[in-house]
Scaffold this motif. Structure first.
Motif, mmCIF file in Angstrom:
data_model
loop_
_atom_site.group_PDB
_atom_site.id
_atom_site.type_symbol
_atom_site.label_atom_id
_atom_site.label_comp_id
_atom_site.label_asym_id
_atom_site.label_seq_id
_atom_site.Cartn_x
_atom_site.Cartn_y
_atom_site.Cartn_z
ATOM 1 N N GLY A 63 82.704 64.030 53.292
ATOM 2 C CA GLY A 63 82.859 62.584 53.443
ATOM 3 C C GLY A 63 84.175 62.249 54.110
ATOM 4 N N THR A 64 84.181 61.197 54.885
ATOM 5 C CA THR A 64 85.389 60.740 55.561
ATOM 6 C C THR A 64 85.736 59.335 55.082
ATOM 7 O OG1 THR A 64 84.886 62.058 57.530
ATOM 8 C CG2 THR A 64 86.477 60.270 57.783
ATOM 9 N N GLY A 65 86.956 59.157 54.673
ATOM 10 C CA GLY A 65 87.427 57.853 54.220
ATOM 11 C C GLY A 65 88.545 57.342 55.102
ATOM 12 N N GLU A 66 88.559 56.064 55.351
ATOM 13 C CA GLU A 66 89.585 55.444 56.180
ATOM 14 C C GLU A 66 90.272 54.319 55.432
ATOM 15 O OE1 GLU A 66 88.007 54.206 59.894
ATOM 16 O OE2 GLU A 66 87.677 56.250 60.640
ATOM 17 N N ALA A 67 91.538 54.162 55.726
ATOM 18 C CA ALA A 67 92.322 53.065 55.154
ATOM 19 C C ALA A 67 93.219 52.509 56.260
ATOM 20 C CB ALA A 67 93.166 53.541 53.977
ATOM 21 N N THR A 68 93.417 51.219 56.232
ATOM 22 C CA THR A 68 94.184 50.543 57.283
ATOM 23 C C THR A 68 95.422 49.880 56.685
ATOM 24 O OG1 THR A 68 92.183 50.122 58.574
ATOM 25 C CG2 THR A 68 94.117 48.780 59.078
ATOM 26 N N GLY A 69 96.542 50.097 57.338
ATOM 27 C CA GLY A 69 97.787 49.474 56.905
ATOM 28 C C GLY A 69 98.542 48.915 58.092
ATOM 29 N N VAL A 70 99.530 48.106 57.813
ATOM 30 C CA VAL A 70 100.358 47.502 58.862
ATOM 31 C C VAL A 70 101.726 48.169 58.828
ATOM 32 C CG1 VAL A 70 101.415 45.383 59.706
ATOM 33 C CG2 VAL A 70 99.144 45.318 58.663
ATOM 34 N N PRO A 71 102.177 48.760 59.941
ATOM 35 C CA PRO A 71 103.516 49.367 59.969
ATOM 36 C C PRO A 71 104.592 48.349 59.621
ATOM 37 C CG PRO A 71 102.241 50.027 61.903
ATOM 38 C CD PRO A 71 101.453 48.953 61.214
ATOM 39 N N GLY A 174 112.455 57.300 72.049
ATOM 40 C CA GLY A 174 111.620 57.699 70.910
ATOM 41 C C GLY A 174 111.332 56.592 69.925
ATOM 42 N N ILE A 175 111.171 55.364 70.416
ATOM 43 C CA ILE A 175 110.904 54.247 69.505
ATOM 44 C C ILE A 175 109.495 54.377 68.939
ATOM 45 C CG2 ILE A 175 110.689 51.740 69.344
ATOM 46 C CD1 ILE A 175 112.726 51.548 71.590
ATOM 47 N N GLY A 176 109.358 54.235 67.622
ATOM 48 C CA GLY A 176 108.053 54.365 66.974
ATOM 49 C C GLY A 176 107.949 53.494 65.739
ATOM 50 N N LEU A 177 106.716 53.230 65.333
ATOM 51 C CA LEU A 177 106.440 52.432 64.142
ATOM 52 C C LEU A 177 106.016 53.346 63.001
ATOM 53 C CD1 LEU A 177 104.481 49.447 65.736
ATOM 54 C CD2 LEU A 177 106.913 49.582 65.175
ATOM 55 N N ARG A 178 106.345 52.932 61.778
ATOM 56 C CA ARG A 178 106.031 53.732 60.600
ATOM 57 C C ARG A 178 105.557 52.831 59.478
ATOM 58 N NH1 ARG A 178 110.799 57.867 59.152
ATOM 59 N NH2 ARG A 178 109.549 57.769 57.278
ATOM 60 N N ILE A 179 104.828 53.448 58.543
ATOM 61 C CA ILE A 179 104.428 52.774 57.300
ATOM 62 C C ILE A 179 105.281 53.338 56.168
ATOM 63 C CG2 ILE A 179 102.575 52.459 55.620
ATOM 64 C CD1 ILE A 179 100.616 52.438 57.888
ATOM 65 N N GLY A 180 105.967 52.466 55.464
ATOM 66 C CA GLY A 180 106.867 52.928 54.421
ATOM 67 C C GLY A 180 106.153 53.610 53.264
ATOM 68 N N ASP A 181 105.095 52.989 52.743
ATOM 69 C CA ASP A 181 104.367 53.539 51.597
ATOM 70 C C ASP A 181 103.086 54.212 52.097
ATOM 71 O OD1 ASP A 181 103.528 54.233 49.115
ATOM 72 O OD2 ASP A 181 103.162 52.195 48.398
ATOM 73 N N LYS A 182 103.250 55.340 52.744
ATOM 74 C CA LYS A 182 102.101 56.043 53.302
ATOM 75 C C LYS A 182 101.239 56.684 52.217
ATOM 76 C CE LYS A 182 100.883 59.490 56.797
ATOM 77 N NZ LYS A 182 101.422 60.476 57.772
ATOM 78 N N ASP A 183 101.848 57.049 51.076
ATOM 79 C CA ASP A 183 101.092 57.697 50.000
ATOM 80 C C ASP A 183 100.012 56.777 49.438
ATOM 81 O OD1 ASP A 183 102.561 59.989 50.277
ATOM 82 O OD2 ASP A 183 103.983 59.496 48.677
ATOM 83 N N ALA A 184 100.321 55.489 49.301
ATOM 84 C CA ALA A 184 99.322 54.558 48.787
ATOM 85 C C ALA A 184 98.158 54.431 49.752
ATOM 86 C CB ALA A 184 99.964 53.187 48.549
ATOM 87 N N LEU A 185 98.444 54.399 51.032
ATOM 88 C CA LEU A 185 97.378 54.334 52.031
ATOM 89 C C LEU A 185 96.541 55.605 52.009
ATOM 90 C CD1 LEU A 185 96.451 52.366 54.278
ATOM 91 C CD2 LEU A 185 97.790 53.728 55.879
ATOM 92 N N LEU A 186 97.186 56.747 51.824
ATOM 93 C CA LEU A 186 96.473 58.019 51.763
ATOM 94 C C LEU A 186 95.582 58.085 50.530
ATOM 95 C CD1 LEU A 186 96.134 60.784 53.114
ATOM 96 C CD2 LEU A 186 98.050 61.607 51.736
ATOM 97 N N ALA A 187 96.033 57.550 49.405
ATOM 98 C CA ALA A 187 95.222 57.541 48.186
ATOM 99 C C ALA A 187 93.949 56.724 48.381
ATOM 100 C CB ALA A 187 96.035 56.996 47.015
ATOM 101 N N ASP A 188 94.059 55.573 49.037
ATOM 102 C CA ASP A 188 92.863 54.761 49.305
ATOM 103 C C ASP A 188 91.877 55.504 50.192
ATOM 104 O OD1 ASP A 188 94.001 52.748 47.823
ATOM 105 O OD2 ASP A 188 94.791 51.654 49.554
ATOM 106 N N ALA A 189 92.382 56.213 51.206
ATOM 107 C CA ALA A 189 91.502 56.960 52.099
ATOM 108 C C ALA A 189 90.807 58.110 51.361
ATOM 109 C CB ALA A 189 92.299 57.499 53.282
ATOM 110 N N ARG A 190 91.502 58.767 50.444
ATOM 111 C CA ARG A 190 90.899 59.860 49.680
ATOM 112 C C ARG A 190 89.758 59.347 48.794
ATOM 113 N NH1 ARG A 190 96.761 62.411 48.205
ATOM 114 N NH2 ARG A 190 96.851 64.007 49.841
ATOM 115 N N GLU A 191 90.002 58.218 48.124
ATOM 116 C CA GLU A 191 88.951 57.656 47.272
ATOM 117 C C GLU A 191 87.734 57.262 48.097
ATOM 118 O OE1 GLU A 191 90.603 54.455 45.081
ATOM 119 O OE2 GLU A 191 91.975 55.707 43.897
#
Length: 274
Positions: A63-71, A174-191
């Motif tokens: 199964g593949t799960g996706e989660a969307t967040g805003v950097p 090397g300007i880039g965008l990041r998500i601070g709480d990536k672990d929470a987004l990863l947990a949603d995708a795993r579920e």
């Protein structure tokens, strides 16, 4: 019968009795061992039959799960380049300029722990005339620092402050965008991935008329992230004149959204029921 004949018969009888006793002992031991093995052989098929009655194989689904967040964070690389006649002078000038740039970042709220030295280079520079050997013109020192701005809204102002403090010796890349709480987004995708795999497994189990049993194994496969790049800040890549820092500071940064996907493989037992 003479006494001598009787004396010869007695040892023979004793030897025969001992042989008979030994044979009886060996037979008893063999019977006990054979009986224990026979009982185990009888019980093993019964246990196997009972287990077979409960479980009929396994089913494996992915199964593949996706989660969307805003950097919500911005990162970039800050470089200072200074040239002088000798290495010591070039190093001192580069260090002083970098300190001014870092001080400007600190004034904009960038924490000390969010700036990290990533490079230092010292290179001789030459002038190549049309005739004659190369002529040494001095030494160039480059110092590089990675910077993290934890509030994306302060990103433009932080870059502008660093460039203003460093002047023409400053390079931003090397300007880039990041998500601070990536672990929470990863947990949603795993579920979401486990739910997707479970739905497919349940569908196949219902189609074959076998109840879906307990989960035997769960294995996480690939994890992929798609983070947008801040297109409006491409002007800051490379040389940025000091006069343009005011415009850069006012530039809006469109974060877009970041998509993260997780792929898992789950194995269930198929229960046979009664």
């Amino acid at each position: 019968m003479t006494d001598r004949a009787r004396l010869q018969i007695v040892p023979a009888l004793l030897a025969a009795c001992l042989a008979l006793l030994l044979a009886l002992t060996l037979f008893a031991a063999y019977s006990l061992g054979s009986g224990g093995r026979s009982q185990a052989a009888v019980l093993a098929p019964a246990a196997a039959s009972e287990a077979t009655a409960r479980t009929y194989g396994t089913i494996t689904m992915t199964g593949t799960g996706e989660a969307t967040g805003v950097p919500d964070q911005l990162s970039f690389t800050l470089s200072i380049s200074r040239k002088a006649d000798d290495v010591a002078t070039a190093m001192d000038q580069a260090t002083a300029t970098m300190r001014r740039a870092l001080g400007a970042l600190a004034a904009k709220g960038v924490l000390r722990k969010d700036t990290r030295s990533t490079g230092l280079s010292i290179d001789p520079e030459y002038d190549y005339p049309s005739y004659g050997p190369p002529v040494l013109t001095g030494y160039r020192v480059r110092q590089t620092v990675s910077v993290l701005v934890r509030d994306l809204r302060d990103g433009g102002r932080a870059i502008a402050a660093a460039v203003r403090a460093g002047g023409n010796a400053t390079r931003v890349s090397g300007i880039g965008l990041r998500i601070g709480d990536k672990d929470a987004l990863l947990a949603d995708a795993r579920e979401a991935a486990v739910r997707a795999a479970t739905a497919k497994a349940q569908q196949y189990a219902d189609a074959t008329g076998q109840p879906l049993g307990r989960v035997l194994t769960v294995k996480e496969g690939s994890v992929a992230a798609r983070v947008p790049q801040p297109q409006l800040l491409t002007r800051a890549m490379g040389y940025l004149p000091t006069a343009d820092t005011a415009a850069l500071e006012a530039l809006p940064i469109r974060a877009g959204r970041s998509d993260l996907s997780v792929r898992v493989t789950v194995v269930w037992a198929l229960d046979g029921g009664e």
